[in-house]
Write a protein that holds these residues in place. Structure first.
Motif, PDB file in Angstrom:
ATOM      1  N   SER A  44      47.547  18.546  26.359  1.00 29.47           N
ATOM      2  CA  SER A  44      46.197  19.109  26.437  1.00 29.47           C
ATOM      3  C   SER A  44      45.424  18.594  27.649  1.00 29.47           C
ATOM      4  CB  SER A  44      45.418  18.793  25.155  1.00 29.47           C
ATOM      5  OG  SER A  44      45.279  17.395  25.007  1.00 29.47           O
ATOM      6  N   HIS A  45      46.028  17.690  28.429  1.00 30.18           N
ATOM      7  CA  HIS A  45      45.375  17.115  29.605  1.00 30.18           C
ATOM      8  C   HIS A  45      46.238  17.322  30.845  1.00 30.18           C
ATOM      9  CE1 HIS A  45      43.223  15.100  26.362  1.00 30.18           C
ATOM     10  NE2 HIS A  45      42.308  14.760  27.228  1.00 30.18           N
ATOM     11  N   ARG A  67      49.411  20.130  32.467  1.00 28.92           N
ATOM     12  CA  ARG A  67      48.805  20.638  31.234  1.00 28.92           C
ATOM     13  C   ARG A  67      49.691  21.758  30.677  1.00 28.92           C
ATOM     14  NH1 ARG A  67      43.441  20.967  29.219  1.00 28.92           N
ATOM     15  NH2 ARG A  67      42.756  19.866  31.086  1.00 28.92           N
ATOM     16  N   ASP A  68      49.753  21.873  29.375  1.00 31.31           N
ATOM     17  CA  ASP A  68      50.502  22.896  28.639  1.00 31.31           C
ATOM     18  C   ASP A  68      52.005  22.631  28.571  1.00 31.31           C
ATOM     19  OD1 ASP A  68      48.282  24.351  27.881  1.00 31.31           O
ATOM     20  OD2 ASP A  68      48.479  25.848  29.466  1.00 31.31           O
ATOM     21  N   TRP A  92      56.166   7.786  23.096  1.00 30.78           N
ATOM     22  CA  TRP A  92      54.991   7.935  22.234  1.00 30.78           C
ATOM     23  C   TRP A  92      53.782   8.404  23.021  1.00 30.78           C
ATOM     24  CZ3 TRP A  92      55.295   7.250  17.000  1.00 30.78           C
ATOM     25  CH2 TRP A  92      56.479   6.677  16.521  1.00 30.78           C
ATOM     26  N   MET A  93      53.009   9.321  22.419  1.00 34.39           N
ATOM     27  CA  MET A  93      51.755   9.795  22.989  1.00 34.39           C
ATOM     28  C   MET A  93      50.673   9.762  21.929  1.00 34.39           C
ATOM     29  SD  MET A  93      52.588  13.022  25.408  1.00 34.39           S
ATOM     30  CE  MET A  93      53.426  12.794  26.954  1.00 34.39           C
ATOM     31  N   LEU A  97      46.126  13.526  23.298  1.00 37.13           N
ATOM     32  CA  LEU A  97      46.758  14.107  24.485  1.00 37.13           C
ATOM     33  C   LEU A  97      47.496  15.402  24.181  1.00 37.13           C
ATOM     34  CD1 LEU A  97      48.253  10.843  26.038  1.00 37.13           C
ATOM     35  CD2 LEU A  97      46.166  12.048  26.724  1.00 37.13           C
ATOM     36  N   LEU A  98      47.569  15.746  22.888  1.00 40.16           N
ATOM     37  CA  LEU A  98      48.382  16.881  22.458  1.00 40.16           C
ATOM     38  C   LEU A  98      47.536  18.010  21.893  1.00 40.16           C
ATOM     39  CD1 LEU A  98      51.212  14.845  20.707  1.00 40.16           C
ATOM     40  CD2 LEU A  98      51.205  15.781  23.030  1.00 40.16           C
ATOM     41  N   SER A  99      48.085  19.209  21.997  1.00 46.26           N
ATOM     42  CA  SER A  99      47.429  20.422  21.507  1.00 46.26           C
ATOM     43  C   SER A  99      48.431  21.215  20.666  1.00 46.26           C
ATOM     44  CB  SER A  99      46.990  21.265  22.708  1.00 46.26           C
ATOM     45  OG  SER A  99      46.656  22.568  22.326  1.00 46.26           O
ATOM     46  N   ASP A 100      47.930  22.071  19.805  1.00 46.81           N
ATOM     47  CA  ASP A 100      48.791  22.966  19.021  1.00 46.81           C
ATOM     48  C   ASP A 100      49.075  24.273  19.758  1.00 46.81           C
ATOM     49  OD1 ASP A 100      49.052  21.245  16.857  1.00 46.81           O
ATOM     50  OD2 ASP A 100      47.256  22.018  15.865  1.00 46.81           O
TER      51      ASP A 100
END
Length: 165
Positions: A44-45, A67-68, A92-93, A97-100
């Protein structure tokens, strides 16, 4: 006689326990509901660090600047997600930092983006290996693919990402 006689010590203790419970519940809410692993996510960043362990105290083993970019979440630990990238690297994140958002990366040398979900459809664009795009309308062996406004249908065999719903 101190606080025990008038009950204020007990009140403070119960208040402290209540505040601790509320904070713990709030932290769980930030993490979101637990999903069954593995599942797909995307960055997401514009910059995201993959770490060797589930904490800021661990060093970064990769820094992603895209991103993406799709990742597969393989383990959940609190606010941390163990992810795997398209090349098989794992680390690991932090969940922030993550998006669906469903995304994919082109794995074929060149993937035609077609006008419709058919081998016979006109090729509108050609996406080279490494191009990242957002997915929608995945059915069968095709997905609608949007790479910065260049839209078309791509074969799922040409991409790696959120193609299995």
């Amino acid at each position: 006689m101190g606080d025990i006689g008038n009950g204020s010590g007990l009140k403070r203790l119960l208040l402290g326990v209540g505040v601790a419970a509320a904070l713990a519940a709030g932290g769980a809410a930030l993490a979101g509901p637990a999903k069954k692993t593995p599942y797909w996510a995307s960055l997401s960043h514009d910059e995201a660090r993959m770490r060797v362990g589930p904490s800021l105290d661990y060093p970064s083993n990769w820094i992603y600047r895209r991103r993406d970019l799709p990742v597969k979440v393989v383990q959940v630990l609190g606010l941390w997600r163990k992810v795997e990238d398209a090349d098989g690297a794992q680390g690991w994140m932090h969940v922030r930092l993550l998006s669906d958002t469903p995304t994919a990366i082109v794995r074929a040398e060149e993937a035609p983006l077609r006008e419709s979900a058919s081998d016979g459809a006109r090729a509108l664009f050609r996406a080279q290996r490494g191009v990242v795009g957002r997915l929608s309308d995945c059915s069968g062996s095709w997905c609608a693919f949007d790479a910065k406004g260049q839209r078309g249908y791509v074969k799922t065999s040409d991409i790696w990402g959120a193609t299995d719903k």
